[in-house]
Design a protein around this motif. Structure first.
Motif, PDB file in Angstrom:
ATOM      1  N   CYS A   1      11.723   4.913  -0.735  1.00 13.40           N
ATOM      2  CA  CYS A   1      11.761   3.465  -0.995  1.00 13.40           C
ATOM      3  C   CYS A   1      11.137   3.208  -2.359  1.00 13.40           C
ATOM      4  CB  CYS A   1      10.964   2.701   0.051  1.00 13.40           C
ATOM      5  SG  CYS A   1      11.627   2.777   1.716  1.00 13.40           S
ATOM      6  N   ASP A   2      11.585   2.152  -3.028  1.00  9.21           N
ATOM      7  CA  ASP A   2      10.980   1.753  -4.291  1.00  9.21           C
ATOM      8  C   ASP A   2       9.556   1.256  -4.063  1.00  9.21           C
ATOM      9  OD1 ASP A   2      13.301   2.297  -5.703  1.00  9.21           O
ATOM     10  OD2 ASP A   2      14.027   0.235  -5.595  1.00  9.21           O
ATOM     11  N   VAL A   3       8.717   1.405  -5.098  1.00 11.30           N
ATOM     12  CA  VAL A   3       7.375   0.823  -5.091  1.00 11.30           C
ATOM     13  C   VAL A   3       7.352  -0.221  -6.200  1.00 11.30           C
ATOM     14  CG1 VAL A   3       4.909   1.233  -5.387  1.00 11.30           C
ATOM     15  CG2 VAL A   3       6.317   2.950  -4.239  1.00 11.30           C
ATOM     16  N   CYS A   4       7.076  -1.466  -5.838  1.00  8.43           N
ATOM     17  CA  CYS A   4       7.079  -2.588  -6.776  1.00  8.43           C
ATOM     18  C   CYS A   4       5.658  -3.087  -7.011  1.00  8.43           C
ATOM     19  CB  CYS A   4       7.924  -3.732  -6.222  1.00  8.43           C
ATOM     20  SG  CYS A   4       9.634  -3.277  -5.866  1.00  8.43           S
ATOM     21  N   LEU A   5       5.464  -3.725  -8.143  1.00 10.35           N
ATOM     22  CA  LEU A   5       4.170  -4.331  -8.441  1.00 10.35           C
ATOM     23  C   LEU A   5       3.955  -5.566  -7.577  1.00 10.35           C
ATOM     24  CD1 LEU A   5       4.147  -4.045 -12.327  1.00 10.35           C
ATOM     25  CD2 LEU A   5       2.763  -2.746 -10.700  1.00 10.35           C
TER      26      LEU A   5
ATOM     27  N   VAL B   1      11.891  -1.060   6.367  1.00  7.21           N
ATOM     28  CA  VAL B   1      11.039  -1.195   5.175  1.00  7.21           C
ATOM     29  C   VAL B   1      11.957  -1.291   3.963  1.00  7.21           C
ATOM     30  CG1 VAL B   1       9.238  -0.128   3.778  1.00  7.21           C
ATOM     31  CG2 VAL B   1       9.168   0.099   6.266  1.00  7.21           C
ATOM     32  N   ARG B   2      11.924  -2.428   3.288  1.00  3.03           N
ATOM     33  CA  ARG B   2      12.763  -2.659   2.109  1.00  3.03           C
ATOM     34  C   ARG B   2      12.180  -1.984   0.870  1.00  3.03           C
ATOM     35  NH1 ARG B   2      17.657  -4.092   3.426  1.00  3.03           N
ATOM     36  NH2 ARG B   2      17.817  -4.769   1.304  1.00  3.03           N
ATOM     37  N   TYR B   3      10.849  -2.096   0.696  1.00  2.00           N
ATOM     38  CA  TYR B   3      10.141  -1.435  -0.395  1.00  2.00           C
ATOM     39  C   TYR B   3       8.653  -1.529  -0.130  1.00  2.00           C
ATOM     40  CZ  TYR B   3      10.269  -6.291  -2.153  1.00  2.00           C
ATOM     41  OH  TYR B   3      10.195  -7.650  -2.270  1.00  2.00           O
ATOM     42  N   PHE B   4       7.872  -0.835  -0.948  1.00  2.00           N
ATOM     43  CA  PHE B   4       6.419  -0.875  -0.880  1.00  2.00           C
ATOM     44  C   PHE B   4       5.901  -1.661  -2.071  1.00  2.00           C
ATOM     45  CE2 PHE B   4       7.528   2.726   1.687  1.00  2.00           C
ATOM     46  CZ  PHE B   4       6.566   2.778   2.671  1.00  2.00           C
ATOM     47  N   ILE B   5       4.699  -2.220  -1.935  1.00  2.00           N
ATOM     48  CA  ILE B   5       4.042  -2.952  -3.015  1.00  2.00           C
ATOM     49  C   ILE B   5       2.717  -2.267  -3.292  1.00  2.00           C
ATOM     50  CG2 ILE B   5       2.963  -5.134  -3.673  1.00  2.00           C
ATOM     51  CD1 ILE B   5       4.993  -6.504  -1.794  1.00  2.00           C
ATOM     52  N   ASP B   6       2.466  -1.985  -4.567  1.00  2.00           N
ATOM     53  CA  ASP B   6       1.211  -1.318  -4.929  1.00  2.00           C
ATOM     54  C   ASP B   6       1.026  -1.369  -6.435  1.00  2.00           C
ATOM     55  OD1 ASP B   6      -1.040   0.480  -5.078  1.00  2.00           O
ATOM     56  OD2 ASP B   6      -0.373   1.315  -3.176  1.00  2.00           O
ATOM     57  N   ASN B   7      -0.237  -1.320  -6.866  1.00  2.00           N
ATOM     58  CA  ASN B   7      -0.564  -1.208  -8.291  1.00  2.00           C
ATOM     59  C   ASN B   7      -0.568   0.229  -8.770  1.00  2.00           C
ATOM     60  OD1 ASN B   7      -0.963  -3.920  -9.009  1.00  2.00           O
ATOM     61  ND2 ASN B   7      -2.982  -3.920  -8.072  1.00  2.00           N
ATOM     62  N   ALA B   8      -0.506   1.167  -7.843  1.00  2.00           N
ATOM     63  CA  ALA B   8      -0.562   2.596  -8.190  1.00  2.00           C
ATOM     64  C   ALA B   8       0.664   2.977  -9.028  1.00  2.00           C
ATOM     65  CB  ALA B   8      -0.600   3.436  -6.920  1.00  2.00           C
TER      66      ALA B   8
ATOM     67  N   GLY C   1       0.817  -1.200   0.000  1.00  2.00           N
ATOM     68  CA  GLY C   1       0.000   0.000   0.000  1.00  2.00           C
ATOM     69  C   GLY C   1       0.854   1.254   0.000  1.00  2.00           C
ATOM     70  N   THR C   2       0.303   2.321  -0.565  1.00  3.01           N
ATOM     71  CA  THR C   2       0.993   3.619  -0.568  1.00  3.01           C
ATOM     72  C   THR C   2       0.014   4.748  -0.233  1.00  3.01           C
ATOM     73  OG1 THR C   2       0.676   3.828  -2.969  1.00  3.01           O
ATOM     74  CG2 THR C   2       2.801   2.952  -2.212  1.00  3.01           C
ATOM     75  N   GLY C   3      -1.029   4.415   0.457  1.00  2.00           N
ATOM     76  CA  GLY C   3      -2.033   5.417   0.809  1.00  2.00           C
ATOM     77  C   GLY C   3      -1.903   5.871   2.246  1.00  2.00           C
ATOM     78  N   THR C   4      -2.988   6.369   2.768  1.00  2.00           N
ATOM     79  CA  THR C   4      -3.023   6.930   4.121  1.00  2.00           C
ATOM     80  C   THR C   4      -2.657   5.902   5.184  1.00  2.00           C
ATOM     81  OG1 THR C   4      -4.762   8.435   3.391  1.00  2.00           O
ATOM     82  CG2 THR C   4      -4.486   8.187   5.752  1.00  2.00           C
ATOM     83  N   VAL C   5      -3.170   4.691   5.046  1.00  2.00           N
ATOM     84  CA  VAL C   5      -2.883   3.644   6.032  1.00  2.00           C
ATOM     85  C   VAL C   5      -1.395   3.304   6.013  1.00  2.00           C
ATOM     86  CG1 VAL C   5      -3.407   1.281   6.736  1.00  2.00           C
ATOM     87  CG2 VAL C   5      -5.230   2.735   5.841  1.00  2.00           C
ATOM     88  N   ALA C   6      -0.826   3.168   4.820  1.00  2.00           N
ATOM     89  CA  ALA C   6       0.604   2.866   4.688  1.00  2.00           C
ATOM     90  C   ALA C   6       1.459   3.996   5.251  1.00  2.00           C
ATOM     91  CB  ALA C   6       0.954   2.617   3.226  1.00  2.00           C
ATOM     92  N   ARG C   7       1.051   5.214   5.010  1.00  3.99           N
ATOM     93  CA  ARG C   7       1.796   6.369   5.528  1.00  3.99           C
ATOM     94  C   ARG C   7       1.845   6.336   7.056  1.00  3.99           C
ATOM     95  NH1 ARG C   7      -1.031  10.143   3.191  1.00  3.99           N
ATOM     96  NH2 ARG C   7       0.245  10.021   1.325  1.00  3.99           N
TER      97      ARG C   7
END
Length: 85
Positions: free
Chosen positions: A43-47, A28-35, A8-14
């Protein structure tokens, strides 16, 4: 310190990221999201692929109602073993 990824990269993730940064128990190594976001808090955002979701413990920080169904159907994860909501 335990390595994790945050789904997630939204409010909850923040909010989760701020808590983790303050406590210092996890990295935190990276975030996962479809956004269409490339980075989030330096941090990187991965699919959400099986590969990206299997390297570290996945902590789900999203309020998407059908996310749990997606996790178990599309990735084959078992709750509390591979991810935490």
């Amino acid at each position: 310190m335990r390595d994790i990824v945050i789904w997630g990269t939204g409010t909850v993730a923040r909010g989760l990221y701020y808590k983790i940064a303050r406590d210092g128990d996890f990295k935190v190594r990276y975030f996962i999201d479809n956004a269409p976001v490339r980075s989030f808090y330096d941090c990187d955002v991965c699919l959400p692929t099986r590969e990206n979701c299997s390297k570290y413990l996945v902590v789900v920080a999203s309020n998407i109602c059908r996310l749990q169904e997606h996790l178990t159907t599309d990735t084959g994860f078992i709750q509390f073993r591979a991810y935490i909501i």
